[in-house]
Every structure is written in C-alpha cells, then in structure tokens.
Design an enzyme around this catalytic site. Structure first.
Site, PDB file in Angstrom:
ATOM      1  N   ALA A  65       0.860  -1.184   0.000  1.00 51.56           N
ATOM      2  CA  ALA A  65       0.000   0.000   0.000  1.00 51.56           C
ATOM      3  C   ALA A  65       0.894   1.232   0.000  1.00 51.56           C
ATOM      4  CB  ALA A  65      -0.870  -0.006   1.247  1.00 51.56           C
ATOM      5  N   GLY A 109       0.633  -5.192   0.835  1.00 52.86           N
ATOM      6  CA  GLY A 109      -0.541  -5.279  -0.041  1.00 52.86           C
ATOM      7  C   GLY A 109      -0.207  -5.852  -1.408  1.00 52.86           C
ATOM      8  N   GLU A 112      -0.367  -9.438  -0.915  1.00 50.90           N
ATOM      9  CA  GLU A 112      -1.777  -9.801  -0.677  1.00 50.90           C
ATOM     10  C   GLU A 112      -2.575  -9.811  -1.985  1.00 50.90           C
ATOM     11  OE1 GLU A 112      -2.086  -6.756   2.388  1.00 50.90           O
ATOM     12  OE2 GLU A 112      -2.626  -8.294   3.858  1.00 50.90           O
ATOM     13  N   GLU A 132       4.572  -5.327   7.091  1.00 50.38           N
ATOM     14  CA  GLU A 132       3.780  -4.300   7.789  1.00 50.38           C
ATOM     15  C   GLU A 132       4.201  -4.114   9.231  1.00 50.38           C
ATOM     16  OE1 GLU A 132       2.605  -6.691   5.850  1.00 50.38           O
ATOM     17  OE2 GLU A 132       0.909  -6.021   4.630  1.00 50.38           O
TER      18      GLU A 132
END
Ligand code: DAK
Length: 258
Positions: A65, A109, A112, A132
């Site tokens: 992200a 992300g 993911e 993260e």
C-alpha cells in the site's frame, strides 16, 4: 478508458493489466486500486476475455500500500470511509481466471493482491513479504488469512512477525507460487499459461475456480457435495458435448463458452 497508474491491453482472449507507478515501486495508492478495479470490471463484462494477467515491472510487482497515503489515515477515517474495502478485494472478487506474474518486490498489499489471484508465476528475482510489522501494523488485506493457507502457519508467522522477505525459490518450496522462471522468460511463460486457460470453456474454468476457492470456506463433505453438483451441471453445457466429442473423434475441441 485512459488510465494513469496502470496499463491495460488485450491479446486475443487474454487481458493484461500492468501496474505502472515506477516512481513508487507500484505502491498501491487509492488511484491505482480504483483503476485496477475498473479495469477488472471491464474484463469481467467482456465476453471476449477468458483469462487476465496481473503484473508489474521488473523491479516491483507492488511494494505494498502507499505508505505516504496511509500515514494520513486514522482509525475513524478508515472505519467510516474505507476506499480499500471497495477496491482492494476486487481481485479476490474477480470471477474469471486471473494469474499474477511477479517480478521483483511483492510486499505487504502487493503480496496480498498477488495471493488474491488464482495462481502466481514468479521470476527468479521475485521477493515476497509482509513487512507491515516494521510499520507498526499488521497485514490488513488478507495476509494473515491467505498466507497461512498458502504456505503453512509456521512460514506465515515467520514472515508476518519478522517482516523478512522470502525469495522466489523459498516461495515455490513453500507453495506460494506455482512456477519460478528466469526473469527474461516471465511474460512469455505467463502469457502461454493464460492463453491455455483462455482457450478452455470459460464457464467450466469459472466453475473450477469457484469450486477450488470453496474448499477454503467449507468442510470436506460440503465441498465434495458442492463439487458433485457443479460437475453434474456441466453436462448441460454445449462445451461438455463438444469436449467429449472432440476426444472421441481425435480432434481438438473448439469451445464456445456456453
Ligand atoms: N509506499 C509508498 N512509497 C513507496 C513504497 C510504499 N509501499 N515502497 C517504495 N516506495 C517509494 C520510496 O519511498 C521511494 O520513493 P522516493 O523516496 O524516491 O520518492 C521509491 O519508491 C523507491 O523506493 P526505495 O528508494 O525505498 O527503493 P529501494 O530499492 O531502496 O527499496 C523496498 C525497495 C521495496 C525494499 C523499499 O522501498 C521498501 O521497504 N518499501 C516499503 C515496503 C513495505 O513496507 N510495504 C508494506 C506497505 S503497508 C488496508 C489493507 C492493506 C494495507 C493497507 C490498508 N486496509 C484494508 C485499510 C496494506 C498495507 C501495506 O502494504
């Protein structure tokens, strides 16, 4: 439609989406995930598309992200106005086959989103991780759920708690990726796989995907029953008649996707 953060093209029955924010290693900003969602919606509605490839650059599939955007958020803003919920899971909700072609970083992300695809083909340069925890948070787009299902609890705990990266070879050994290929061959191998999938009966491919995904949601008896019912339903498809006739007549099958 003109996109700013992704590139979208069609090759035969394969749709290709390339994440394209080189200045930020394809960090998944709001604009990018919104555009990705829109491109997927377009491919979902397009009867001419039988498989989608999601890829990035040589250096990064996606480095996660966009941390600079995330930095400005607080709990209430995430709860009340969560643009992620609408867009991030669009890959997981996509109903046609979708393959991730990963070169370089697939972190946070990025990892993911790759895991939301049906399978991952990686270049030898790929690096996967859920870092993260280094930012004072944990994975929030399925990492704590999809990673242990893909690589075992031990490896998922190791990756999510240490924040370390694993290379392509380790990812293949762990079962996260289906194949590892030399970097220069990645797109050729992925496009060949995608064209192979896209040439099959699309309704059967969609049902296969749905049924395999169901195995992660239900117990074995329910899953087997679901599989049996879906299998039986395929005997109403023209493609089943064609596929079996083609075998008997020793010729290639020409599926009509109905
Ligand atoms: N976000 C924003 N910018 C990034 C970025 C990221 N994730 N990753 C890299 N960049 C930017 C860098 O800031 C740098 O920009 P400039 O300084 O040049 O302006 C440029 O990309 C090149 O990066 P580096 O200079 O750092 O390149 P290196 O080769 O030295 O290092 C690296 C590459 C991938 C090891 C490093 O960039 C890195 O550690 N990046 C961060 C990786 C990371 O921590 N990823 C996890 C992000 S958090 C949610 C659900 C899920 C999530 C969020 C919300 N909800 C449901 C609400 C997901 C969260 C995450 O993914």
């Amino acid at each position: 439609m003109a996109y700013k953060t992704i590139q979208v093209k069609t090759e035969g029955r394969v749709g290709v989406i390339t994440l394209n924010r080189p200045e930020a290693l394809n960090a998944l900003c709001d604009e990018l995930t919104t555009e990705l969602s829109a491109a997927l919606a377009g491919f979902e509605q397009d009867d001419g598309i039988g498989c989608v490839v999601l890829t990035g650059s040589k250096k990064a599939f996606a480095a996660g992200a966009d941390i600079k955007e995330l930095q400005a958020r607080d709990q209430v803003s995430l709860l009340m106005n969560d643009p992620f919920a609408k867009t991030w899971e669009s890959v997981a909700r996509f109903r046609k086959p979708i393959i991730a072609a990963v070169s370089g970083y697939a972190l946070g992300g990025g990892c993911e989103i790759a895991m939301m695809c049906d399978f991952i083909i990686a270049s030898q340069t790929a690096k996967f991780g859920q870092p993260e925890i280094n930012l004072g948070v944990m994975p929030g787009a399925g990492g704590t759920q999809r990673l242990p299902r893909a690589v075992s609890k031990a490896k998922a705990m190791d990756l999510c708690l240490t924040g370390r990266m694993m290379d392509a070879e380790e990812a293949e050994r762990a079962g996260l990726v289906s194949r590892v290929v030399p970097a220069e061959d990645l797109m050729d191998v992925v496009m060949e796989a995608a064209e192979t999938v896209a040439a099959k009966s699309l309704p059967v491919a969609m049902m296969t995907k749905e049924t395999i995904n169901r195995s992660f949601e239900v117990g074995l008896t329910e899953g087997i029953l679901f599989e049996r019912r879906v299998f039986q339903s395929q005997f109403s498809l023209e493609d089943q008649t064609e596929g079996m006739a083609a075998f008997a007549e020793k010729r290639a099958a020409h599926f009509k996707h109905r």
